[in-house]
Structures are given as C-alpha cells and as structure tokens.
Design an enzyme around this catalytic site. Structure first.
Site, PDB file in Angstrom:
ATOM      1  N   HIS A  79      59.392  34.112  48.058  1.00 28.77           N
ATOM      2  CA  HIS A  79      58.979  34.358  49.445  1.00 28.77           C
ATOM      3  C   HIS A  79      60.187  34.716  50.315  1.00 28.77           C
ATOM      4  O   HIS A  79      60.119  35.618  51.154  1.00 28.77           O
ATOM      5  CB  HIS A  79      58.290  33.122  50.024  1.00 28.77           C
ATOM      6  CG  HIS A  79      56.921  32.871  49.472  1.00 28.77           C
ATOM      7  ND1 HIS A  79      56.048  33.879  49.140  1.00 28.77           N
ATOM      8  CD2 HIS A  79      56.261  31.704  49.223  1.00 28.77           C
ATOM      9  CE1 HIS A  79      54.908  33.356  48.694  1.00 28.77           C
ATOM     10  NE2 HIS A  79      55.018  32.044  48.739  1.00 28.77           N
TER      11      HIS A  79
ATOM     12  N   HIS B  92      59.338  29.645  43.344  1.00 27.02           N
ATOM     13  CA  HIS B  92      58.216  30.234  44.092  1.00 27.02           C
ATOM     14  C   HIS B  92      58.637  30.543  45.526  1.00 27.02           C
ATOM     15  O   HIS B  92      58.425  31.657  46.032  1.00 27.02           O
ATOM     16  CB  HIS B  92      57.043  29.248  44.077  1.00 27.02           C
ATOM     17  CG  HIS B  92      55.832  29.723  44.809  1.00 27.02           C
ATOM     18  ND1 HIS B  92      54.660  30.063  44.165  1.00 27.02           N
ATOM     19  CD2 HIS B  92      55.581  29.911  46.136  1.00 27.02           C
ATOM     20  CE1 HIS B  92      53.758  30.438  45.059  1.00 27.02           C
ATOM     21  NE2 HIS B  92      54.293  30.341  46.262  1.00 27.02           N
ATOM     22  N   GLU B  93      59.246  29.566  46.181  1.00 29.36           N
ATOM     23  CA  GLU B  93      59.619  29.752  47.586  1.00 29.36           C
ATOM     24  C   GLU B  93      60.778  30.735  47.739  1.00 29.36           C
ATOM     25  O   GLU B  93      60.867  31.444  48.750  1.00 29.36           O
ATOM     26  CB  GLU B  93      59.968  28.404  48.217  1.00 29.36           C
ATOM     27  CG  GLU B  93      58.880  27.330  48.105  1.00 29.36           C
ATOM     28  CD  GLU B  93      57.507  27.763  48.597  1.00 29.36           C
ATOM     29  OE1 GLU B  93      57.437  28.691  49.433  1.00 29.36           O
ATOM     30  OE2 GLU B  93      56.493  27.184  48.144  1.00 29.36           O
TER      31      GLU B  93
END
Length: 228
Positions: A132, A128-129
């Site tokens: 980003h 997920h990160e």
C-alpha cells in the site's frame, strides 16, 4: 487502507511492587481479595498482558525489518520512490477491530498487536501494508476512490504472501486447492473495500474488485512475479 479503533500509544500505568503484586495474585486465586483490590489486580493484569503483546509484536517487527527478504525488497523499492521504512513508521498498537494491520498515508503502518499471531503473520502484515505504501508513492492513490482502493488491496493480498497455500490452511482454515490463491485475494480485497466509508455494502465492494481484477491482479510491480 487504515483500520479505525486503534490506540497509537501504549498505556503504562504504575505497577505494584513485586511483593505487593505477589500478595494480590495469591489473594485473587484464594478469593480473599477486596473489590477494590480486585479492580486494581484486573487493571494491572490487563496492562501487563498488553505490554507483553506489544513487546512480542515489536520483537517480530524488528526481526522482519532486519531479516525478511520480501520486507527488505519492498523497503528498497519504497526508498527509491522517496519513502522511508523503519520502526518509527511501523507501530505496534492495540486494535478494537479484528484486523492484523493498516496503512495511513499520513502516519505510516500499524500492526495490531492483539491480533497478529506469529512472526510470520507480522511479516505478511508488514509486507501487505508496504505494498500500500509503495502504491501511494508510485501511483498517488486516492484511498476514497473505490477502484483505487480495490486495486491496491488486490495487489497487496496477491503479492504479500498472505494468500500462500500454507497460510490458507493454517491461518484461514481454507482447504480448497483449485484457484485457491485467486479466491483468497478476491475475498480479502472485498473485505477491505467493504470497510471504505464510500462503499455502500459488500455487493458494491465485490463489483468494484471484479472491475479492476484483471489489470491489478496481473500488475506485480515491483516484483517480477508473485511472491511464493
């Protein structure tokens, strides 16, 4: 985005010797312990528990950096954009907020060692990160612009695998099957945008997520399709 309330360093107080710790442990369980000794015992027990959490988190992180297909795929694509992914910018920390992790463009990725539950949970959190991080490098995201933030959150929840059906059942206790993936992505994106300091409330976060939904949900870069 980033999560506040995290300590970026692990406190390492001086621990009692093995015999002293055993004596304090026995005294605590029998009730024959002074208030001063109980305070020391509680502090040491907490420090040992925190250290154990950190060790497990770092072990899961290192395993996934070596073996996870999605993390290595994202790592390769981030490096093509001039970024770097290694243990130095993926740190295990103790968080005061109930979040699994966060991303800060200036510092990298944090994993909340006291909230991640398993090796797979750490994998989903890092993935997920990393999305980003990819978005930051690829699109020059303004994280205080709610539409920018919402778009990256939709992409991260959509592509990381965290909204796969088994996770929804086991981790989130969600048993709906029709449009479950889309609803999970939307729910998690709204929750993250609500925490943006420029967001007034959950209702505004929902409106912004809906505004960017079609373009951002269907943007699967750098994947060809949604990670199963």
């Amino acid at each position: 985005m980033s999560a506040e309330g995290a300590s970026s360093s692990q406190d390492k107080p001086e621990l009692p010797s093995g015999f002293t710790w055993f004596r304090m442990l026995a005294a605590n369980y029998t009730g024959m312990i002074t208030d001063e000794e109980r305070e020391i015992f509680n502090n040491v027990a907490k420090a040992r528990y925190d250290a154990s959490q950190c060790k497990s988190c770092e072990s899961y992180r290192n395993f996934n950096l070596k073996w996870s297909p999605i993390i290595n795929f994202m790592k390769d694509n981030i490096e093509k954009l001039g970024g770097e992914v290694d243990p130095r910018n993926i740190e295990c920390v103790k968080c005061t907020e109930t979040v699994a992790g966060g991303f800060n463009p200036d510092h990298g990725i944090m994993i909340c060692q006291n909230w991640v539950q398993s090796k797979t949970h750490v994998e989903d959190t890092i993935a997920h990160e990393l999305i980003h991080m990819y978005d930051e490098l690829k699109f020059n995201v303004d994280w205080f612009n709610l539409k920018h933030h919402a778009c990256s959150e939709v992409r991260a929840s959509n592509l990381s695998g965290e909204c796969r059906m088994m996770n929804q059942i086991v981790r989130y206790r969600q048993f709906k099957f029709v449009r479950a993936h889309q609803e999970c992505v939307r729910r998690r994106a709204i929750l993250s945008v609500t925490g943006n300091p420029n967001c007034k409330d959950k209702e505004e976060a929902a409106r912004v997520v809906d505004q960017v939904w079609d373009s951002c949900f269907n943007d699967t870069r750098p994947f060809d399709e949604i990670y199963p």
